[in-house]
Design a protein around this motif. Structure first.
Motif, PDB file in Angstrom:
ATOM      1  N   ALA A 197       0.862  -1.180   0.000  1.00 24.21           N
ATOM      2  CA  ALA A 197       0.000   0.000   0.000  1.00 24.21           C
ATOM      3  C   ALA A 197       0.901   1.233   0.000  1.00 24.21           C
ATOM      4  O   ALA A 197       2.072   1.164   0.388  1.00 24.21           O
ATOM      5  CB  ALA A 197      -0.898  -0.001   1.234  1.00 24.21           C
ATOM      6  N   SER A 198       0.363   2.359  -0.442  1.00 23.86           N
ATOM      7  CA  SER A 198       1.207   3.550  -0.502  1.00 23.86           C
ATOM      8  C   SER A 198       0.383   4.818  -0.415  1.00 23.86           C
ATOM      9  O   SER A 198      -0.827   4.822  -0.646  1.00 23.86           O
ATOM     10  CB  SER A 198       2.014   3.565  -1.809  1.00 23.86           C
ATOM     11  N   THR A 199       1.075   5.882  -0.073  1.00 23.18           N
ATOM     12  CA  THR A 199       0.526   7.220  -0.201  1.00 23.18           C
ATOM     13  C   THR A 199       1.660   8.145  -0.608  1.00 23.18           C
ATOM     14  O   THR A 199       2.823   7.878  -0.317  1.00 23.18           O
ATOM     15  CB  THR A 199      -0.131   7.711   1.110  1.00 23.18           C
ATOM     16  N   ALA A 200       1.330   9.208  -1.318  1.00 24.54           N
ATOM     17  CA  ALA A 200       2.328  10.190  -1.760  1.00 24.54           C
ATOM     18  C   ALA A 200       1.887  11.575  -1.317  1.00 24.54           C
ATOM     19  O   ALA A 200       0.689  11.890  -1.326  1.00 24.54           O
ATOM     20  CB  ALA A 200       2.496  10.141  -3.274  1.00 24.54           C
ATOM     21  N   LEU A 201       2.845  12.375  -0.903  1.00 25.53           N
ATOM     22  CA  LEU A 201       2.555  13.717  -0.409  1.00 25.53           C
ATOM     23  C   LEU A 201       3.477  14.739  -1.072  1.00 25.53           C
ATOM     24  O   LEU A 201       4.667  14.467  -1.281  1.00 25.53           O
ATOM     25  CB  LEU A 201       2.745  13.808   1.109  1.00 25.53           C
ATOM     26  N   ASP A 202       2.927  15.913  -1.362  1.00 25.70           N
ATOM     27  CA  ASP A 202       3.710  17.074  -1.762  1.00 25.70           C
ATOM     28  C   ASP A 202       3.743  18.046  -0.595  1.00 25.70           C
ATOM     29  O   ASP A 202       2.706  18.286   0.058  1.00 25.70           O
ATOM     30  CB  ASP A 202       3.105  17.762  -2.984  1.00 25.70           C
ATOM     31  N   VAL A 203       4.913  18.594  -0.321  1.00 24.68           N
ATOM     32  CA  VAL A 203       5.108  19.488   0.829  1.00 24.68           C
ATOM     33  C   VAL A 203       5.717  20.795   0.332  1.00 24.68           C
ATOM     34  O   VAL A 203       6.644  20.786  -0.495  1.00 24.68           O
ATOM     35  CB  VAL A 203       6.047  18.847   1.873  1.00 24.68           C
ATOM     36  N   THR A 204       5.222  21.899   0.829  1.00 20.74           N
ATOM     37  CA  THR A 204       5.830  23.205   0.576  1.00 20.74           C
ATOM     38  C   THR A 204       6.187  23.845   1.909  1.00 20.74           C
ATOM     39  O   THR A 204       5.329  23.982   2.790  1.00 20.74           O
ATOM     40  CB  THR A 204       4.896  24.144  -0.206  1.00 20.74           C
ATOM     41  N   LEU A 205       7.453  24.221   2.069  1.00 21.04           N
ATOM     42  CA  LEU A 205       7.937  24.929   3.249  1.00 21.04           C
ATOM     43  C   LEU A 205       8.117  26.400   2.889  1.00 21.04           C
ATOM     44  O   LEU A 205       8.664  26.731   1.822  1.00 21.04           O
ATOM     45  CB  LEU A 205       9.271  24.337   3.719  1.00 21.04           C
ATOM     46  N   TYR A 206       7.691  27.296   3.796  1.00 20.00           N
ATOM     47  CA  TYR A 206       7.683  28.728   3.501  1.00 20.00           C
ATOM     48  C   TYR A 206       8.721  29.464   4.347  1.00 20.00           C
ATOM     49  O   TYR A 206       8.612  29.526   5.580  1.00 20.00           O
ATOM     50  CB  TYR A 206       6.297  29.312   3.776  1.00 20.00           C
ATOM     51  N   GLY A 207       9.740  29.976   3.690  1.00 17.03           N
ATOM     52  CA  GLY A 207      10.740  30.788   4.376  1.00 17.03           C
ATOM     53  C   GLY A 207      10.595  32.257   4.029  1.00 17.03           C
ATOM     54  O   GLY A 207       9.517  32.717   3.642  1.00 17.03           O
ATOM     55  N   ARG A 208      11.691  32.986   4.170  1.00 21.42           N
ATOM     56  CA  ARG A 208      11.730  34.393   3.764  1.00 21.42           C
ATOM     57  C   ARG A 208      13.014  34.577   2.976  1.00 21.42           C
ATOM     58  O   ARG A 208      14.122  34.409   3.503  1.00 21.42           O
ATOM     59  CB  ARG A 208      11.686  35.325   4.976  1.00 21.42           C
ATOM     60  N   GLY A 209      12.885  34.877   1.701  1.00 26.88           N
ATOM     61  CA  GLY A 209      14.045  34.946   0.826  1.00 26.88           C
ATOM     62  C   GLY A 209      14.906  36.169   1.064  1.00 26.88           C
ATOM     63  O   GLY A 209      14.519  37.110   1.754  1.00 26.88           O
ATOM     64  N   GLY A 210      16.083  36.149   0.462  1.00 27.42           N
ATOM     65  CA  GLY A 210      16.984  37.280   0.579  1.00 27.42           C
ATOM     66  C   GLY A 210      18.344  36.987  -0.011  1.00 27.42           C
ATOM     67  O   GLY A 210      18.530  36.024  -0.763  1.00 27.42           O
TER      68      GLY A 210
END
Length: 421
Positions: A197-210
């Protein structure tokens, strides 16, 4: 006189595939391999497969499942219904096989054998059409899109696959494996799933660019992503029993465009596999906890986004139907060429086609030629496995084996043996 040693008889060879069946199947396979298409974009492949089925006398419907799903129906009087399923899509892999018929599409390759699956399915249907006097019933043939993203099967079912074309007694599929070409492998233990069995996830992490020279004025999502990737490995190594077949893989990570700019976001794609749905659920919950904790520990400016992109159940083939099909394979190929296959952490959406009286039968089709196999056994380069850029099935042996294996399996179900109803 010395005792005579009883010679072990050579295993019977399967019937040769007729030229009128094998040649079009091979031409189709080479063409599809050279023109692969990604999940959801399989228009050309679907058209070619539909044409192959029409040439065998099937009534063909396109666009099943809201995309490029193909369904062919071959009726031959009253009797059981068997469904043959093969996949249309390729992978985002750059081919490095050096084959004369290598992919002509940059960055896309049939690295999982779906081109061979389609060719064998089409060849099996052609063989069944050629030998109508030997069976009665209905053959459904499904060209399924979007298997690699684990969403094509459910889309076709949601579009009324069984309601529109008939509920099969059994559904058949085979899958290439890096075992020796000309061999088949069936599930060894029906108490344990064959595929995970399986599951797939997409993750977005939010920083502050510079600016890369003033990292103290930023929140670096790349560092947060790196910490997340490392910490996620503990979900298996420290939170899952060593007795479990479990895998967590981060297959994609992307952030930024240049080395002197700290980006605003970092994106991860990961998949989780185990032999039971409860273990997958527990691992997914642990993964979400890790992602959120590392985001907080890095001081990210907002909560991460987590999106489940696919889910598939474990595949437990039907014991009676599998025994019937395995018997047919052993009679044709000999027991030495039909082996056992233990649980695999590969995953499929094929399991969605089963249940509620529909039996599933799934076996592995060896595709490695004699030369590469012997070289690997002698300590040379390992045999390229599925999803590798060098994956190159030996079509001379694997394709006729796949055609014969699928046609004989379908005939066994059409004979009324081992079906689920």
């Amino acid at each position: 006189m010395p005792a005579r040693v009883k010679e072990t008889p050579a295993p019977p060879r399967p019937p040769a595939v007729s030229r009128e069946v094998l040649r079009p199947a091979l031409e189709f396979c080479l063409d599809v391999h050279a023109h692969p298409e990604l999940s959801g974009a399989e228009l050309r492949t679907a058209d070619r497969f539909a044409a192959r089925l029409e040439a065998s006398g099937c009534t063909v419907t396109r666009g099943v499942g809201g995309g490029h799903g193909v369904v062919g129906v071959l009726r031959n009087g009253e009797g059981p219904t068997v469904m043959i399923r093969a996949e249309l899509d390729a992978l985002p892999v750059t081919e490095r096989t050096g084959l004369a018929y290598a992919s002509t599409v940059p960055g896309v390759m049939h690295a999982c054998g779906h081109d061979l699956h389609l060719a064998a399915a089409g060849g099996a249907v052609a063989e069944l059409a050629r030998t109508r006097s030997a069976w009665r019933g209905t053959v459904l043939v499904v060209g399924q899109p979007a298997e690699e993203t684990l969403c094509g099967a459910r889309a076709m079912l949601a579009d009324g696959l069984y309601e529109r074309f008939g509920t099969p007694d059994a559904v058949l599929a085979q899958h290439t494996s890096p075992a020796p070409a000309g061999t088949l492998a069936h599930a060894a233990d029906f108490r344990t799933p064959l595929l995970a069995a399986s599951t797939a996830l997409d993750v977005t992490l939010y920083g502050r660019g510079g600016h890369a020279g003033t990292p103290h004025l930023t929140v670096d999502p790349v560092l947060a992503a790196a910490a997340t990737v490392m910490r996620l490995q503990s979900v298996v190594s420290r939170e899952t029993s060593p007795a479990e077949h479990a895998v967590l893989t981060v297959g994609s990570i992307h952030a930024g465009e240049r080395g002197n700019v700290i980006p605003d976001t970092a994106e991860l794609s990961l998949c989780i596999r185990a032999l039971s749905d409860p273990v997958v659920d527990r691992m997914a919950a642990a993964a979400e906890r890790v992602v959120r904790a590392e985001s907080a520990a890095s001081g990210c400016v907002r909560e991460p986004d987590l999106t489940v992109t696919s889910r598939s159940p474990a595949l437990l083939p039907d014991p009676a139907a599998t025994a019937a099909v395995r018997g047919a394979h052993e009679a044709l190929f000999g027991p030495d060429r039909v082996t056992d296959c233990g649980p695999l952490t590969a995953t499929e959406d094929f399991a969605w086609f089963g249940g509620q009286g529909v039996a599933t039968v799934y076996w592995m089709l060896g595709v490695t030629g004699v030369g590469p196999w012997r070289a690997a056994r002698a300590g040379g380069p390992p045999v390229p496995a599925n999803h590798a850029p060098e994956f190159a099935p030996d079509l001379r042996t694997a394709l006729p084996t796949g055609i014969t294996a699928m046609a004989s399996a379908a005939r066994r179900i059409l004979d009324g043996e081992g079906n689920g109803r």
